[in-house]
Scaffold this active site. Sequence first.
Site, PDB file in Angstrom:
ATOM      1  N   ASP A   1       0.813  -1.467   0.112  1.00  0.00           N
ATOM      2  CA  ASP A   1      -0.071  -0.108   0.078  1.00  0.00           C
ATOM      3  C   ASP A   1       0.886   1.252   0.173  1.00  0.00           C
ATOM      4  O   ASP A   1       2.078   1.246  -0.070  1.00  0.00           O
ATOM      5  CB  ASP A   1      -0.935   0.009   1.227  1.00  0.00           C
ATOM      6  CG  ASP A   1      -2.295   0.500   0.764  1.00  0.00           C
ATOM      7  OD1 ASP A   1      -2.263   1.287   0.067  1.00  0.00           O
ATOM      8  OD2 ASP A   1      -3.327   0.232   1.346  1.00  0.00           O
TER       9      ASP A   1
ATOM     10  N   TRP B   1      -3.011   3.557  -6.134  1.00  0.00           N
ATOM     11  CA  TRP B   1      -4.104   4.427  -6.304  1.00  0.00           C
ATOM     12  C   TRP B   1      -3.991   5.254  -7.624  1.00  0.00           C
ATOM     13  O   TRP B   1      -4.502   6.278  -7.711  1.00  0.00           O
ATOM     14  CB  TRP B   1      -4.300   5.375  -5.068  1.00  0.00           C
ATOM     15  CG  TRP B   1      -4.053   4.370  -3.778  1.00  0.00           C
ATOM     16  CD1 TRP B   1      -4.460   3.341  -3.338  1.00  0.00           C
ATOM     17  CD2 TRP B   1      -3.538   5.403  -2.639  1.00  0.00           C
ATOM     18  NE1 TRP B   1      -4.145   3.315  -2.090  1.00  0.00           N
ATOM     19  CE2 TRP B   1      -3.650   4.473  -1.598  1.00  0.00           C
ATOM     20  CE3 TRP B   1      -3.066   6.540  -2.300  1.00  0.00           C
ATOM     21  CZ2 TRP B   1      -3.000   4.898  -0.360  1.00  0.00           C
ATOM     22  CZ3 TRP B   1      -2.644   7.000  -0.951  1.00  0.00           C
ATOM     23  CH2 TRP B   1      -2.881   5.983  -0.172  1.00  0.00           C
ATOM     24  N   GLY B   2      -2.932   4.939  -8.518  1.00  0.00           N
ATOM     25  CA  GLY B   2      -3.019   5.693  -9.653  1.00  0.00           C
ATOM     26  C   GLY B   2      -2.329   6.922  -9.777  1.00  0.00           C
ATOM     27  O   GLY B   2      -2.294   7.650 -10.692  1.00  0.00           O
TER      28      GLY B   2
ATOM     29  N   ASP C   1     -10.000   3.475  -3.620  1.00  0.00           N
ATOM     30  CA  ASP C   1     -10.672   2.464  -3.148  1.00  0.00           C
ATOM     31  C   ASP C   1     -12.195   2.636  -3.746  1.00  0.00           C
ATOM     32  O   ASP C   1     -12.766   3.410  -3.758  1.00  0.00           O
ATOM     33  CB  ASP C   1     -10.753   2.300  -1.470  1.00  0.00           C
ATOM     34  CG  ASP C   1      -9.696   1.763  -0.945  1.00  0.00           C
ATOM     35  OD1 ASP C   1      -8.486   1.699  -1.594  1.00  0.00           O
ATOM     36  OD2 ASP C   1      -9.750   1.498   0.360  1.00  0.00           O
TER      37      ASP C   1
END
Length: 432
Positions: free
Chosen positions: A151, A195-196, A216
Amino acid sequence: MPAHSVLLAATALLLGIPTVLTLSNGVARLPVLGYNTWNAFACNIDQDLVLTQAKLMKSLGLQAVGYTHVHLDDCWADKNRSASGTLVPDQTRFSRGMNNLTGELHAMGFNAGIYGDSGWFTCAGYPGSFEHEAQDAQTFQDWGFDYLKYDNCNIPFDDIIREGMVGKYQRMSDALTQLAQTSRKTPIIFSLCQWGWEQVWLWGASVGHSWRTTGDISPNWDALASIINFNSFITQATGFYGRNDMDMVRLGNGGLTYDEAKTHFTAWALMKSPLLIGTNLSAIDDATLGILKNTELLAINQDSVQGSSVSPFRWGVNPDWTSDSSSPAQYWSGPSENGTVFMLINTLAEPSDMFFNLTESPWIRAGRQYSVRDLWTHTNNGTAVRNFTARAVPEHGVVALLLKDAGDEPTGLTPCAVWDNCASQNGTAVQG
Ligand SMILES: *[C@@H]1O[C@H](CO)[C@@H](O)[C@H](O)[C@H]1NC(C)=O
Ligand SMILES: *[C@@H]1O[C@H](CO)[C@@H](O)[C@H](O)[C@H]1NC(C)=O
Ligand SMILES: *[C@@H]1O[C@H](CO)[C@@H](O)[C@H](O)[C@H]1NC(C)=O
Ligand SMILES: *[C@@H]1O[C@H](CO)[C@@H](O)[C@H](O)[C@H]1NC(C)=O
Ligand SMILES: *[C@@H]1O[C@H](CO)[C@@H](O)[C@H](O)[C@H]1NC(C)=O
Ligand SMILES: *[C@@H]1O[C@H](CO)[C@@H](O)[C@H](O)[C@H]1NC(C)=O
Ligand SMILES: *[C@@H]1O[C@H](CO)[C@@H](O)[C@H](O)[C@H]1NC(C)=O
Ligand SMILES: *[C@@H]1O[C@H](CO)[C@@H](O)[C@H](O)[C@H]1NC(C)=O
């Protein structure tokens, strides 16, 4: 670097072609299919819950149709590392230790996945792996994990992270590669949850096997439409060994109609996203289970011959190339082992007919006819000549078709099977 990659890189250098080398290290050539605990359970996980969900993956027949992974998400760890700096599982909730958990999962025929973070702490505040990459990679391997979701929370800054975003992820990628080499064990699959940010689709393939392209997912149509819209512009980044990750399959938690749920699953499967089920399987309904077990769509997601995603050929409601997070592209196609796949999404809030000319798709040959397979009703729907109309596609609903070449089109049609710009050899324009 394998010999063929060196050759590829050398050729690309000679020709001046920019290239992103994929992490083609033998694992995750195809999208990962499985289960993840986050969406249904968030931090309320323990060893028994994970094993209960894994048993349901088996008894509900999900493993049999290809979902062979079971992954932990955040909150499995103790807040403190050990005196020697190693990660420690939560002593109460994972009291039997991680080797016991992965041992049980492996005995059931699953691959096991764990979660970590590239920063100081995970998103829920557990220890992150920054500056502990090699040690944690070793720990994950020692514990028997096959997969790591990594993450992007609590990012180190300034002089500590001069490597930038790519470098922050490269550190663990390198640690996993190194570990596979020294241990001679199967490399751990590396999944970037990024998350791009900073155009991860441009560099993710050289670092990991999948990369999240958006934030998300929420279980509602707006979230689906927005994720599909965003990913419609970057489908080229997806291929064997590396792919856009559109986030987990958010079915069976309420919030989506049956047709929206089908659209969700179809888009994720045909865009070759990893498919990680995030449902409380103890409470799953038959309709959701039926969607997750669409073996014809799963086969295309797992196509071992064609690794690419479907892409839009016409936006439909909007002019082509419009980015509209509430109304994504409607008409999509892509190649597959067995023919050309079409995906039609009715983004409108009412039923509508959806028409396309076959040659709008680059994978279709003009002057040929095509047998039509409906991948949701699992029926053969006749032969399409030059065009196809799906009637009364429901609000936010989807149509998934497989078109197979069925020989020359019938005689007696207008001379040109391409809808525009045909000419005779003598220069006379011919109408389609
Ligand atoms: C974790 O370590 C900190 C010091 O680094 C200490 O204050 C704290 O009590 C420890 N927590 C536990 C649960 O051991
Ligand atoms: C996990 O622990 C349980 C309870 O101690 C034990 O019955 C089981 O055999 C262990 N499984 C593995 C794979 O070690
Ligand atoms: C999962 O489903 C079971 C069975 O309906 C239920 O008892 C449990 O509370 C559910 N868990 C969550 C977190 O929704
Ligand atoms: C192609 O068709 C064969 C035979 O029906 C099937 O086994 C295979 O899964 C199909 N491949 C894809 C990518 O759909
Ligand atoms: C669709 O193709 C058929 C030939 O199969 C042709 O007769 C018909 O006009 C076409 N429809 C449209 C709207 O172009
Ligand atoms: C294909 O045929 C089935 C069975 O007749 C029908 O229910 C379905 O709507 C058809 N699909 C399309 C896209 O027209
Ligand atoms: C489909 O082809 C017909 C000619 O056969 C053409 O008039 C029409 O504009 C085309 N439609 C689309 C959406 O490409
Ligand atoms: C050009 O060729 C077409 C047949 O392809 C024919 O019908 C037409 O008469 C020709 N035109 C001229 C000016 O020769």
